[in-house]
Design a protein around this motif. Structure first.
Motif, PDB file in Angstrom:
ATOM      1  N   CYS A  69       0.820  -1.204   0.000  1.00  0.00           N
ATOM      2  CA  CYS A  69       0.000   0.000   0.000  1.00  0.00           C
ATOM      3  C   CYS A  69       0.858   1.260   0.000  1.00  0.00           C
ATOM      4  O   CYS A  69       2.019   1.234   0.400  1.00  0.00           O
ATOM      5  CB  CYS A  69      -0.909   0.003   1.230  1.00  0.00           C
ATOM      6  SG  CYS A  69      -1.980  -1.452   1.362  1.00  0.00           S
ATOM      7  N   GLN A  74      -4.802   3.879   2.899  1.00  0.00           N
ATOM      8  CA  GLN A  74      -5.108   2.850   1.917  1.00  0.00           C
ATOM      9  C   GLN A  74      -5.058   1.464   2.559  1.00  0.00           C
ATOM     10  O   GLN A  74      -5.906   0.604   2.284  1.00  0.00           O
ATOM     11  CB  GLN A  74      -4.126   2.928   0.743  1.00  0.00           C
ATOM     12  CG  GLN A  74      -4.482   2.002  -0.417  1.00  0.00           C
ATOM     13  CD  GLN A  74      -3.510   2.127  -1.575  1.00  0.00           C
ATOM     14  OE1 GLN A  74      -2.330   1.828  -1.448  1.00  0.00           O
ATOM     15  NE2 GLN A  74      -4.011   2.581  -2.720  1.00  0.00           N
ATOM     16  N   LEU A  75      -4.079   1.240   3.406  1.00  0.00           N
ATOM     17  CA  LEU A  75      -3.954  -0.040   4.102  1.00  0.00           C
ATOM     18  C   LEU A  75      -5.235  -0.346   4.880  1.00  0.00           C
ATOM     19  O   LEU A  75      -5.754  -1.473   4.830  1.00  0.00           O
ATOM     20  CB  LEU A  75      -2.744   0.017   5.041  1.00  0.00           C
ATOM     21  CG  LEU A  75      -2.387  -1.219   5.862  1.00  0.00           C
ATOM     22  CD1 LEU A  75      -0.872  -1.287   6.068  1.00  0.00           C
ATOM     23  CD2 LEU A  75      -3.074  -1.198   7.225  1.00  0.00           C
ATOM     24  N   PRO A 139      -3.442  -0.927  -4.219  1.00  0.00           N
ATOM     25  CA  PRO A 139      -2.299  -1.703  -3.746  1.00  0.00           C
ATOM     26  C   PRO A 139      -1.812  -2.688  -4.794  1.00  0.00           C
ATOM     27  O   PRO A 139      -2.577  -3.129  -5.662  1.00  0.00           O
ATOM     28  CB  PRO A 139      -2.859  -2.451  -2.521  1.00  0.00           C
ATOM     29  CG  PRO A 139      -4.022  -1.642  -2.078  1.00  0.00           C
ATOM     30  CD  PRO A 139      -4.614  -1.083  -3.339  1.00  0.00           C
TER      31      PRO A 139
END
Length: 207
Positions: A69, A74-75, A139
């Motif tokens: 990521c 985002q993770l 990702p």
């Protein structure tokens, strides 16, 4: 014939980053540098590339694939981070750690570990890897490029070309010295830390 894409390690040129992303969006499988050796990378939804990674690395269905990521926000979109481990994960990113966490609905079922429904996630401290993820907009489905029978990741673009050039579509060469030590893997899926593999990241905060 595998394609080599040169990207500057300190100031990644958007033009060449976009060339690598074009390979990914076209269904390709690439080898790219990270802060813990080279990794194999593809788009999340690329089922063919997933099988190619399994074949190259001779992986079984117990293996955890990793979503690389660009940042913590985002993770958090792809895994559930419990409050009990939130600070520890955030403090260790970006860096040479892979965290095993329960996947959200955003993660294709075939990427989840069969029994636990978990997936690996990480944010590398490497400008080229982050530039690729940023340009891709999602990702990278990844797996450390450790060949069968080996214990450390590959670190040289030309060696990768000789070894598996006929099985991948492109190799990103950043020209810098890539450290050949895998990430430290920490399983946080049960709400507490269990160090699965000690690698480049200091395991002390999770012991």
């Amino acid at each position: 014939m595998v394609r080599y894409i040169d990207i500057h390690p300190v100031d990644p040129q958007q033009r060449t980053v976009d060339q690598a992303v074009e390979v990914l969006r076209g269904g390709g499988l690439i080898a790219y540098p990270t802060d813990s050796g080279y990794a194999l990378g593809a788009q999340i939804g690329n089922a063919d590339a997933l099988q190619r990674i399994r074949s190259i690395r001779e992986l079984d269905d117990k293996h955890h694939f990793t979503l690389v990521c660009r940042d913590f926000a985002q993770l958090g979109h792809f895994v559930n981070v419990a409050n009990t481990v939130f600070r520890a994960v955030k403090a260790a990113t970006p860096g040479p750690y892979t965290f095993i966490l329960p996947g959200t609905r955003e993660v294709p079922r075939r990427l989840l570990q069969a029994k636990k429904k978990t997936v690996g996630v990480r944010i590398p401290d490497h400008k080229v890897a982050l530039a690729l993820v940023e340009a891709l907009g999602e990702p990278l489905l990844s797996s450390t490029l450790i060949l069968p029978g080996e214990t450390t990741p590959m670190t040289e673009a030309w060696q990768i070309g000789e070894a598996i050039g006929d099985q991948i579509d492109a190799i990103v060469d950043s020209g810098d010295e890539v450290i050949g030590e895998p990430t430290t893997v920490v399983d946080l899926s049960s709400g507490y830390a269990e160090v699965i593999r000690v690698g480049a990241g200091d395991p002390t905060p999770f012991e």
